[in-house]
Enzyme design. Structure first.
Site, PDB file in Angstrom:
ATOM      1  CE  LYS A  60      -3.797  -2.348   2.386  1.00 30.31           C
ATOM      2  NZ  LYS A  60      -4.454  -2.659   3.666  1.00 30.31           N
ATOM      3  CD  GLN A 104      -3.080  -3.890   6.916  1.00 29.30           C
ATOM      4  OE1 GLN A 104      -2.994  -2.986   6.087  1.00 29.30           O
ATOM      5  NE2 GLN A 104      -3.771  -4.999   6.687  1.00 29.30           N
ATOM      6  CG  ASP A 127      -9.175   0.414   5.292  1.00 31.69           C
ATOM      7  OD1 ASP A 127      -8.883   0.114   4.118  1.00 31.69           O
ATOM      8  OD2 ASP A 127      -8.445   0.173   6.271  1.00 31.69           O
TER       9      ASP A 127
END
Ligand code: NAD
Length: 301
Positions: A60, A104, A127
């Site tokens: 990412k 994460q 997200d």
């Protein structure tokens, strides 16, 4: 236009579609930098050293930098307390150079993931997991360009849209009801006017339900659970699953990534199918960059 679709086969090339999305974002971000003298910033928070998380964070970060997003990296000790993590999120929420925040998952067991996700400013929710954004996704009738939508299902939708096939009226079966894939995927397909069935671990006769799908999205996390003869002729198959298995290759036991669908059999029936790897995975990352850019534009433009 059939973006990213190999004209000689039925494979949906997620790598290629994701690359095109990243190139578009790169151009857009470079214009934003010229016009607003600012750039999108993505805060990436990793707690501990779970190997898979490190791989995802690295991928990412690399992709974000390539498109011109500034990455603000916070790699924390696995013993950090929930309070300390919440304090960090709070400070990131207040920083103007942070457009998007990614925490994460998974977090260590002593930290309540939902509490942490809920603490992220919904406007910086890279997200798309914050309850406010989940609610907006659920109640908006169409796909609002400014919405922060969970990356994996949105990536699946972009792949479906790339096929040039009308989705309206199709029977879509989503296997899996997780908050990060199954449920938002079903919402997105509903907005496309599909007739949506959600199957899950307690569903009876999964093969029969799958065999009625014009569009089948598998997000289960069980290697090759979906068999080729469950696939209706000419169905579109999106395989979200990423499963590490041991397989004998050239006489040796080797690690291999497989999806939730038995690809070699399913491709005989499907009109289009995503490979694993190289299907949904790259789209997830590209959509994270897209969300970060949207969050930046929502704030400054
Ligand atoms: P999850 O474990 O949270 O959810 C799995 C879902 O599958 C559950 O809703 C459960 O009800 C259902 N399920 C389990 N066993 C079943 C069975 N036998 N029959 C029918 N349904 C069953 O997982 P998740 O986070 O939604 O992820 C699913 C898969 O997708 C995993 O393999 C994960 O690694 C992968 N994934 C891939 C990406 C990507 O970028 N490609 C992103 C997220 C998740």
């Amino acid at each position: 236009m059939n973006i990213g679709q190999d004209s000689m086969s039925k494979i949906i090339d997620g790598k290629k579609i994701a690359q095109e999305l990243r190139e578009d974002l790169k151009k857009e971000i470079s214009k934003l930098k010229i016009n607003y003298k600012k750039e999108p910033g993505l805060a990436v928070v990793q707690v501990g050293n779970v190997a898979a998380s490190s791989v995802y964070v690295k991928a990412k970060t690399k992709s974000a930098i390539e498109v011109g997003i500034k990455v603000i990296d916070h790699h924390l000790d696995e013993k950090i307390t929930q309070k300390e993590l919440l304090n960090l999120v709070d400070s990131l929420n207040k920083q103007d150079n942070v457009s998007g925040i990614l925490v994460q998952l998974p977090l260590p067991v002593h930290i309540n993931e939902q509490v942490v996700l809920d603490s992220i400013d919904p406007n910086k929710d890279a997200d798309g997991f914050h309850p406010l954004n989940v609610g907006k996704l659920s109640i908006s009738a169409t796909n609002d360009e400014n919405l922060l939508i969970p990356c994996t299902p949105y990536g699946c939708l972009l792949m479906l849209n790339s096929l040039g096939v009308e989705l309206k009226g199709k029977h879509a079966v989503v296997i899996g009801r997780s908050n990060i894939v199954g449920k938002p995927m079903a919402q997105l397909l509903l907005k496309e006017s599909c007739t949506v069935t959600i199957a899950h671990s307690k569903t009876t006769d999964l093969p029969k339900i799958c065999s009625e799908a014009d569009i089948l999205v598998a997000a289960v996390g069980r290697p090759e659970i979906v068999k080729g003869n469950w696939i209706k002729k000419n169905a579109i198959v999106i395989d979200v699953g990423i499963n590490r298995v041991q397989r004998e290759i050239d006489g040796e036991q080797k690690n291999k990534l497989v999806g939730d669908v038995d690809y070699s059999e399913a491709e005989k029936n499907a009109s289009f199918i995503t490979p694993v790897p190289g299907g949904v995975g790259p789209m997830t990352i590209a959509c994270l960059l897209r969300n970060t850019t949207i969050a930046f534009k929502n704030k400054f433009i």
